[in-house]
Design an enzyme around this catalytic site. Sequence first.
Site, mmCIF file in Angstrom:
data_model
loop_
_atom_site.group_PDB
_atom_site.id
_atom_site.type_symbol
_atom_site.label_atom_id
_atom_site.label_comp_id
_atom_site.label_asym_id
_atom_site.label_seq_id
_atom_site.Cartn_x
_atom_site.Cartn_y
_atom_site.Cartn_z
ATOM 1 N N ALA A 174 -5.642 1.715 4.774
ATOM 2 C CA ALA A 174 -6.758 0.775 4.607
ATOM 3 C C ALA A 174 -6.696 0.113 3.236
ATOM 4 O O ALA A 174 -6.908 -1.094 3.101
ATOM 5 C CB ALA A 174 -8.094 1.497 4.793
ATOM 6 N N ASP A 175 -6.408 0.889 2.213
ATOM 7 C CA ASP A 175 -6.243 0.334 0.869
ATOM 8 C C ASP A 175 -5.058 -0.623 0.816
ATOM 9 O O ASP A 175 -5.145 -1.722 0.265
ATOM 10 C CB ASP A 175 -6.018 1.456 -0.141
ATOM 11 C CG ASP A 175 -7.304 2.112 -0.595
ATOM 12 O OD1 ASP A 175 -8.254 1.391 -0.933
ATOM 13 O OD2 ASP A 175 -7.363 3.357 -0.617
ATOM 14 N N LEU A 176 -3.934 -0.194 1.367
ATOM 15 C CA LEU A 176 -2.708 -0.982 1.251
ATOM 16 C C LEU A 176 -2.827 -2.320 1.971
ATOM 17 O O LEU A 176 -2.430 -3.361 1.435
ATOM 18 C CB LEU A 176 -1.527 -0.177 1.797
ATOM 19 C CG LEU A 176 -1.167 1.089 1.014
ATOM 20 C CD1 LEU A 176 -0.141 1.913 1.766
ATOM 21 C CD2 LEU A 176 -0.661 0.749 -0.372
#
Length: 402
Positions: A174-176
């Site tokens: 999700a961050d990436l």
Amino acid sequence: MTKTAPGPLTGIRVLDLTRVLAGPTCTQMLGDLGAEVIKIERPGAGDDTRGFAPPYVPNTRESAYFVGVNRNKKSLTVDIAQEAGQKIIHTLLASCDMLVENFKVGALAKYGLSWEDLKAAHPRLIYCSITGFGQTGPYAARPGYDSLIQAMGGVMSLTGEPDGLPQKVGIPVADLFAGLYGCIGILAALQHRNATGEGQRIDIGMLDTHVAWLANQGMNYLATGENPPRLGNQHPNIVPYQVFATEDGYIVLSVGNDPTFKRFCDVTGQQALLDDPRFATNAARVENRALVTDTLAPVLKSRTTTDWVAALEAASIGCGPINTLAQVFADPHVQARGVVVDMPHASGETVQVIANPVRLSATPPTYRSAAPLLGQHTDEVLREHLGLTIDEIATLRAARIV
């Protein structure tokens, strides 16, 4: 060897007010493409990920996490809670093309650093905000965390064994993805600014980006109105496309279409299956998923992973072993592609980092400097970009502004 050739973003300056992973992923990509990235960090503390350790990079006290997403950046320590620190940021913005931040919604307004505060004074500024839920909507004020977004975005409901718990992906996707979508938005905004002279605001919500990459599973739901079940390592639309046990381990089998399934049957001696209507087409195999799996499992169990990979690859059938990270980095193809880069670090050590995967024939990513020590470039940036003297910098440091 460190590459020093100019990149496609050479001459672009980025003010980086990000930390942890989503934002730093975005700004590292910009730095790899040649931009000058000035990373603003809290004096004495810095990016939270400096403390996400162990593990440390060998022979240093630098966390592997931080070093992995902060190369090609200059570290400038500034206390933006102080008026003098805010003045430094405002002065730097006069020569910056972009500002990237991942503060909570509205948090930078109290420092006079919101988009609304800056757009009139800096009409060419590209301002990218990366947050958990975006700048609008009922959840906008909530903090965003990778596992939370994986849960709320539906991916955990799709991941895991059918009779087991929902599972998150083993890396913070999700961050990436939010960081990469942010970079895509910035590059599009840069193209617009080059054509019109007009900057703009980019609003990246991690939940938005997570829903966007539900891809075929999201479309399966929209087409049917039914929640896709967890299938473990199986594919929702293709069979057999899954993990099978072998004599000595496991193999991933990816049979993408009916001609490939015929070749698979030829290699495995299962030609009789082609006369069975339950196996004859992919649609039939999807309908009879359990039967296909139960039929093929003992076949794949009869030989070693190495034997199957050799035989199946010879027939152009997608397959592969399930590698540990040690095996990944030792893989001859991975090594031939130069996926690991050695970079000199300010500690005096050489650090290994994972290379940028974007391969450009004329302007490839550059590896100019490893992740900086906390405040490593404070004096340099204040002298070169603000014209401050040694004494003026010393005064700021004594007041704990930098």
